[in-house]
Design an enzyme around this catalytic site. Sequence first.
Site, mmCIF file in Angstrom:
data_model
loop_
_atom_site.group_PDB
_atom_site.id
_atom_site.type_symbol
_atom_site.label_atom_id
_atom_site.label_comp_id
_atom_site.label_asym_id
_atom_site.label_seq_id
_atom_site.Cartn_x
_atom_site.Cartn_y
_atom_site.Cartn_z
ATOM 1 N N LYS A 35 25.723 -3.351 -1.470
ATOM 2 C CA LYS A 35 27.196 -3.283 -1.544
ATOM 3 C C LYS A 35 27.772 -2.568 -0.338
ATOM 4 O O LYS A 35 28.970 -2.356 -0.248
ATOM 5 C CB LYS A 35 27.610 -2.512 -2.795
ATOM 6 C CG LYS A 35 27.145 -3.094 -4.109
ATOM 7 C CD LYS A 35 27.642 -2.196 -5.240
ATOM 8 C CE LYS A 35 27.101 -2.614 -6.583
ATOM 9 N NZ LYS A 35 27.403 -1.604 -7.618
ATOM 10 N N ARG A 41 11.328 3.995 3.062
ATOM 11 C CA ARG A 41 11.026 3.035 4.144
ATOM 12 C C ARG A 41 12.285 2.230 4.426
ATOM 13 O O ARG A 41 12.955 1.771 3.506
ATOM 14 C CB ARG A 41 9.894 2.106 3.726
ATOM 15 C CG ARG A 41 9.735 0.932 4.691
ATOM 16 C CD ARG A 41 8.514 0.124 4.416
ATOM 17 N NE ARG A 41 7.308 0.863 4.756
ATOM 18 C CZ ARG A 41 6.093 0.331 4.736
ATOM 19 N NH1 ARG A 41 5.923 -0.932 4.392
ATOM 20 N NH2 ARG A 41 5.036 1.046 5.052
ATOM 21 N N HIS A 84 5.328 6.104 11.405
ATOM 22 C CA HIS A 84 4.800 5.925 10.048
ATOM 23 C C HIS A 84 3.811 7.056 9.783
ATOM 24 O O HIS A 84 2.600 6.836 9.733
ATOM 25 C CB HIS A 84 4.133 4.550 9.964
ATOM 26 C CG HIS A 84 3.818 4.085 8.580
ATOM 27 N ND1 HIS A 84 3.902 4.907 7.458
ATOM 28 C CD2 HIS A 84 3.398 2.869 8.123
ATOM 29 C CE1 HIS A 84 3.538 4.205 6.392
ATOM 30 N NE2 HIS A 84 3.240 2.973 6.772
ATOM 31 N N ARG A 103 0.798 -1.228 0.000
ATOM 32 C CA ARG A 103 0.000 0.000 0.000
ATOM 33 C C ARG A 103 0.825 1.268 0.000
ATOM 34 O O ARG A 103 0.570 2.191 -0.775
ATOM 35 C CB ARG A 103 -0.914 0.063 1.250
ATOM 36 C CG ARG A 103 -2.231 -0.598 1.089
ATOM 37 C CD ARG A 103 -2.700 -1.103 2.427
ATOM 38 N NE ARG A 103 -1.781 -2.134 2.850
ATOM 39 C CZ ARG A 103 -1.922 -3.420 2.525
ATOM 40 N NH1 ARG A 103 -2.976 -3.821 1.869
ATOM 41 N NH2 ARG A 103 -1.025 -4.311 2.883
ATOM 42 N N THR A 104 1.786 1.350 0.894
ATOM 43 C CA THR A 104 2.478 2.636 1.053
ATOM 44 C C THR A 104 3.200 2.988 -0.241
ATOM 45 O O THR A 104 3.060 4.081 -0.774
ATOM 46 C CB THR A 104 3.448 2.575 2.246
ATOM 47 O OG1 THR A 104 2.709 2.150 3.384
ATOM 48 C CG2 THR A 104 4.058 3.933 2.524
HETATM 49 C C1 NCD Z 1 1.982 -0.897 8.215
HETATM 50 C C2 NCD Z 1 3.492 -0.728 8.343
HETATM 51 O O1 NCD Z 1 4.226 -0.915 7.367
HETATM 52 O O2 NCD Z 1 3.895 -0.365 9.438
HETATM 53 N N1 NCD Z 1 1.604 -1.137 6.886
HETATM 54 C C3 NCD Z 1 1.285 -0.067 6.110
HETATM 55 O O3 NCD Z 1 2.130 0.707 5.737
HETATM 56 N N2 NCD Z 1 -0.013 0.139 5.841
HETATM 57 C C4 NCD Z 1 1.437 -1.890 9.158
HETATM 58 C C5 NCD Z 1 1.998 -3.269 9.179
HETATM 59 O O4 NCD Z 1 2.878 -3.620 8.387
HETATM 60 O O5 NCD Z 1 1.506 -4.049 10.001
#
Ligand code: NCD
Length: 305
Positions: free
Chosen positions: A80, A101, A129, A51-52
């Site tokens: 590397k 991320r 997040h 999703r993100t």
């Molecule tokens: C969340 C995350 O990555 O922290 N997912 C997301 O981005 N919607 C929640 C999760 O992974 O449980």
Amino acid sequence: MKAVIDILDLSKDEILELIDTAQDIIRDPDKYAHACDRKKLATLFFEPSTRTRMSFEAAMYELGGHVISMSSAGSSSAAKGESVADTAKTVSCYADIIAMRHPKEGAAYVAAMNASVPVINAGDGGHCHPTQTMADLLTIYREKGRFDHLTIGVCGDLKFGRTVHSLVGAMSRYEGNRFILISPEELKLPSYVKQEVLKARNIPYEQTTDLEKALPKLDILYMTRVQRERFFNEEDYLRLKDSYILTTEKMKLAPENMIVMHPLPRVNEISVAVDNDPRAAYFKQVLNGKYMRMALILKLLGIKP
Ligand code: NCD
């Protein structure tokens, strides 16, 4: 503004401004279709994501911009031994904005300190997040019509769940909110969040292991997955993974106007049958996330269509 690392980097006014923009995008998407013409977003994902990452990509495309990314962390120069700082400096030469991320807490901050373009934290380890919280906030706004005087139950892995840490931070800034923190003993909300956010702001909260008892009191139930990848041993994960499973039976205990949220992915913690309950808001969260990311990209690039 150069970076969004923590949701608290945005003031309450800025959150409202983003919500206004997101709602304007929903009303009139055509107005925004060329807002980011010729701009490039780089997505740097060193951890799995559906999703993100895809919502950042869809957001940029819907603004008329382009997306560049590495196909996987394993295929980038990180494999590397390149540092986050050097990667951030490099990618700044190619992109106008970066969403990152990373499994290490603080990695997005290091990237922001070294990049010459805005950096958005798309999740740093078990820490924060912020853009998930933006999705959550638009959902709460659209479903409940307010951010204040809400009883919010957060359930599951409150220790490692970064979405929980950001949500608790964000919702603690509004008057009259209270939290019911529902988790197994081992997965309680970290004490730094309790100290620095809840206690510092005098926010009422209770900690419990009992979801059923909490349910009748809630305006919002925020379910979370047990974060397998942050556990030190598999046995603990296996023991704790099914601590809470929200079923249609349990939903009978919840108020009629409660909403159920979940950042997703869901593993086992909400049974699929609950999806048909009108109170289930987790797929709405997904869509709202795209609109809020569009609004954030515009804000960080200083574009006002
Ligand atoms: C969340 C995350 O990555 O922290 N997912 C997301 O981005 N919607 C929640 C999760 O992974 O449980």
